[in-house]
Write a protein that holds these residues in place. Structure first.
Motif, mmCIF file in Angstrom:
data_model
loop_
_atom_site.group_PDB
_atom_site.id
_atom_site.type_symbol
_atom_site.label_atom_id
_atom_site.label_comp_id
_atom_site.label_asym_id
_atom_site.label_seq_id
_atom_site.Cartn_x
_atom_site.Cartn_y
_atom_site.Cartn_z
ATOM 1 N N VAL A 1 0.805 -1.803 0.224
ATOM 2 C CA VAL A 1 -0.056 -0.032 0.051
ATOM 3 C C VAL A 1 0.716 1.168 -0.060
ATOM 4 O O VAL A 1 1.494 1.563 0.970
ATOM 5 C CB VAL A 1 -0.585 0.018 1.448
ATOM 6 C CG1 VAL A 1 -2.074 0.906 1.387
ATOM 7 C CG2 VAL A 1 -1.840 -1.347 1.237
ATOM 8 N N GLU A 2 0.633 1.935 -1.119
ATOM 9 C CA GLU A 2 1.231 3.490 -1.220
ATOM 10 C C GLU A 2 1.042 4.764 -1.137
ATOM 11 O O GLU A 2 1.363 5.228 -0.058
ATOM 12 C CB GLU A 2 1.795 3.709 -2.492
ATOM 13 C CG GLU A 2 3.115 2.387 -2.350
ATOM 14 C CD GLU A 2 3.871 3.166 -4.695
ATOM 15 O OE1 GLU A 2 4.903 3.002 -4.217
ATOM 16 O OE2 GLU A 2 3.352 3.814 -5.618
ATOM 17 N N ALA A 3 -0.477 4.631 -0.547
ATOM 18 C CA ALA A 3 -1.407 6.033 0.142
ATOM 19 C C ALA A 3 -2.319 5.167 -0.035
ATOM 20 O O ALA A 3 -3.048 4.292 -0.647
ATOM 21 C CB ALA A 3 -0.807 6.995 -0.995
ATOM 22 N N TYR B 1 -13.730 1.309 6.713
ATOM 23 C CA TYR B 1 -13.648 0.316 7.659
ATOM 24 C C TYR B 1 -12.466 -0.567 7.774
ATOM 25 O O TYR B 1 -11.248 -1.229 8.242
ATOM 26 C CB TYR B 1 -14.313 -0.035 8.722
ATOM 27 C CG TYR B 1 -15.251 -1.560 8.269
ATOM 28 C CD1 TYR B 1 -14.551 -2.453 8.728
ATOM 29 C CD2 TYR B 1 -15.983 -1.253 7.062
ATOM 30 C CE1 TYR B 1 -15.297 -3.498 7.910
ATOM 31 C CE2 TYR B 1 -16.746 -2.124 6.255
ATOM 32 C CZ TYR B 1 -16.367 -3.542 6.918
ATOM 33 O OH TYR B 1 -16.388 -5.115 6.045
ATOM 34 N N ARG B 2 -11.648 -1.140 6.807
ATOM 35 C CA ARG B 2 -10.728 -2.049 6.384
ATOM 36 C C ARG B 2 -9.863 -1.277 5.951
ATOM 37 O O ARG B 2 -8.886 -2.393 5.340
ATOM 38 C CB ARG B 2 -11.635 -2.933 5.202
ATOM 39 C CG ARG B 2 -12.644 -4.020 6.123
ATOM 40 C CD ARG B 2 -13.098 -4.991 5.348
ATOM 41 N NE ARG B 2 -12.248 -6.040 4.654
ATOM 42 C CZ ARG B 2 -11.774 -7.254 5.792
ATOM 43 N NH1 ARG B 2 -12.184 -8.244 6.013
ATOM 44 N NH2 ARG B 2 -10.740 -7.844 5.000
ATOM 45 N N ALA B 3 -9.763 -0.015 5.665
ATOM 46 C CA ALA B 3 -8.304 0.118 5.173
ATOM 47 C C ALA B 3 -7.515 -0.037 5.888
ATOM 48 O O ALA B 3 -7.083 0.706 6.763
ATOM 49 C CB ALA B 3 -9.040 1.781 5.056
ATOM 50 N N PRO B 4 -5.570 -0.626 4.793
ATOM 51 C CA PRO B 4 -4.807 -1.367 5.506
ATOM 52 C C PRO B 4 -4.320 0.336 5.730
ATOM 53 O O PRO B 4 -4.367 1.508 5.176
ATOM 54 C CB PRO B 4 -4.201 -2.333 4.634
ATOM 55 C CG PRO B 4 -4.902 -2.151 3.339
ATOM 56 C CD PRO B 4 -6.324 -1.360 3.842
ATOM 57 N N ALA B 5 -2.916 0.145 6.591
ATOM 58 C CA ALA B 5 -2.419 1.476 6.250
ATOM 59 C C ALA B 5 -0.761 1.491 5.127
ATOM 60 O O ALA B 5 -1.110 0.421 4.917
ATOM 61 C CB ALA B 5 -1.396 0.995 7.853
ATOM 62 N N VAL B 6 -0.260 2.794 4.955
ATOM 63 C CA VAL B 6 0.457 3.244 4.279
ATOM 64 C C VAL B 6 1.422 1.741 4.975
ATOM 65 O O VAL B 6 1.761 1.879 5.840
ATOM 66 C CB VAL B 6 0.708 3.840 3.985
ATOM 67 C CG1 VAL B 6 2.434 4.224 3.513
ATOM 68 C CG2 VAL B 6 0.013 5.480 3.221
ATOM 69 N N GLY B 7 1.929 1.084 3.699
ATOM 70 C CA GLY B 7 2.919 0.626 3.596
ATOM 71 C C GLY B 7 2.762 -1.188 3.990
ATOM 72 O O GLY B 7 4.022 -2.154 4.531
ATOM 73 N N THR B 8 1.214 -1.292 4.397
ATOM 74 C CA THR B 8 1.437 -2.901 4.220
ATOM 75 C C THR B 8 1.243 -3.654 3.420
ATOM 76 O O THR B 8 1.195 -2.703 2.215
ATOM 77 C CB THR B 8 -0.129 -2.639 4.771
ATOM 78 O OG1 THR B 8 -0.519 -1.912 5.916
ATOM 79 C CG2 THR B 8 -0.504 -4.276 5.714
ATOM 80 N N ARG B 9 1.630 -4.978 3.345
ATOM 81 C CA ARG B 9 2.216 -5.695 2.217
ATOM 82 C C ARG B 9 0.340 -6.093 2.336
ATOM 83 O O ARG B 9 -0.216 -7.466 3.424
ATOM 84 C CB ARG B 9 3.117 -6.672 2.837
ATOM 85 C CG ARG B 9 3.774 -7.760 1.524
ATOM 86 C CD ARG B 9 4.793 -8.744 2.161
ATOM 87 N NE ARG B 9 5.090 -9.458 0.442
ATOM 88 C CZ ARG B 9 5.034 -10.244 0.514
ATOM 89 N NH1 ARG B 9 4.811 -11.512 1.407
ATOM 90 N NH2 ARG B 9 5.347 -10.794 -0.505
#
Ligand SMILES: Nc1ncnc2c1ncn2[C@@H]1O[C@H](COP(=O)(O)OP(=O)(O)OP(=O)(O)O)[C@@H](O)[C@H]1O
Length: 359
Positions: free
Chosen positions: A300-302, A337-345
């Motif tokens: 996740v880049e952004a 509500y399921r959005a992962p954080a930046v940097g997550t694989r």
């Protein structure tokens, strides 16, 4: 109310051709959304049907009666079309009730013919009738404009971007009220809009006008899932295009082997994927949801968070040779509500069928 049929409709202003042979049929009692980019000719088409402009060529039929052809021209007033403009154009010096009956014969005007019934139909309290329009919100004024358009029991109702001056929350509420009122009145209606969500949510069918030509007419879900061209795909929603190769009902691309809506496509294609079709699973969190096939990994880049959903900018790991150096960038829409954080694989898979456009 009647249906509307256009055959081979052309309209030019001098040597500027705006409509280039429009064939269109709107079923009795249905609402057609006419969608197109700015300058595509939507307003010209609507004004020509209303009789405010003369067609250069072609025919217009309302309820089986020809109102325009090479030989026939029925004046605008005699076409019995209700018209709602962008601003509603209510008369500020008249009350709401007087506005509603404005276009009726004088006897009906004096008797406030059907005012209460029409206020009720458009979802306004009867007490509004005696108030001046400026005491109403923009959305309420547009409902009054619709009541006025419906007062003479027209054959057809034409709505020219009637919600564009309203703010977002009022727009949603007014759209619903107008759609309900048209349905209750059994009206045949054409809604002109350049807003794809408005067209998709309100139209029984959506017609896409592109540079003076109708390039697709379909039910909203069909238009969104199977747009006829790359341009229409991008115009009616967010569209991800990936290079791929189609064969035997599926296409290979950087997101795996995906099922095609058109099983006959073959050879090099652009694969069109809606961002919400991309299923994003966080490796540790969502292990059980990972499909065995069609999966690839990305970072996740952004994240752009909208509340109900979020847009993720993703970079594929180990994207094949077709991808740009540094990995292919794609984007997805996931529930907020399921959005992962930046940097997550994450692992990606694609849900449902995709569309292929041959090269
Ligand atoms: N009366 C006129 N005389 C000359 N050209 C006109 C006239 N009316 C419209 N046009 C031209 O016709 C083209 C289509 O305009 P029209 O207003 O129908 O497009 P539209 O799809 O409704 O656009 P928008 O969404 O911006 O309102 C434009 O190039 C416009 O300049």
């Amino acid at each position: 109310m009647s249906d509307l049929t256009l055959r081979g409709l052309h309209k030019a202003f001098g040597d500027h051709v705006v409509l280039r042979g429009v064939d269109l049929s709107v079923k009795n009692g249905s609402l057609l959304a006419l969608l197109g980019p700015s300058g595509s000719g939507k307003t010209t088409l609507l004004r020509t049907v209303c009789g405010f402009e003369r067609a250069s060529q072609g025919t217009i039929e309302i309820g089986g009666r020809q109102v325009e052809s090479d030989e026939i021209y029925v004046r605008a007033e005699a076409r019995r079309i209700g018209y709602v403009s962008q601003e509603g154009s209510l008369f500020p010096h008249l009350s709401v009730a007087e506005n509603i009956v404005f276009g009726l014969p004088s006897q009906q005007r004096r008797a406030r013919h059907r005012v209460d019934e029409l206020l009720e139909l458009v979802g306004l309290p009867l007490s509004c009738g005696d108030r001046p329009p400026h005491q109403l919100s923009g959305g309420q004024q547009q409902r009054v404009a619709l009541a006025r358009a419906l007062a003479p029991s027209p054959s057809l109702v034409m709505l020219d971007e009637p919600f564009s001056s309203l703010d977002a929350s009022l727009r949603a509420e007014t759209r619903q009220a107008v759609a309900d009122a048209l349905a209750h009145a059994g009206a045949t209606a054409v809604l002109v809009t350049h807003d794809q969500s408005e067209a998709l949510s309100m139209g029984h069918e959506v017609a896409v006008l592109w540079d003076g030509r109708l390039i697709q007419i379909a039910a909203p879900d069909v238009l969104y899932r199977r747009p006829v061209s790359r341009e229409v795909a991008s115009f009616v929603g967010e569209a991800l295009m990936l290079a791929g190769v189609a064969e035997q009902g599926s296409a290979r691309c950087d997101l795996g082997r995906l099922k095609l809506s058109d099983p006959h496509a073959s050879g090099p294609v652009d694969v069109m994927i809606r961002p919400e079709q991309i299923q994003v699973a966080v490796e540790d969190r969502d292990r059980s949801e990972l499909a065995e096939d069609n999966r690839c990994t990305a970072y996740v880049e952004a994240v752009t968070f909208y509340g109900h959903d979020a847009r993720l900018n993703l970079r594929l790991e180990a994207a094949p040779a077709s991808a740009l150096a540094g990995g292919l960038a794609v984007y997805a829409r996931v529930p907020g509500y399921r959005a992962p954080a930046v940097g997550t694989r994450v692992r990606l898979s694609v849900d449902g069928e995709v569309v292929a456009y041959p090269h």
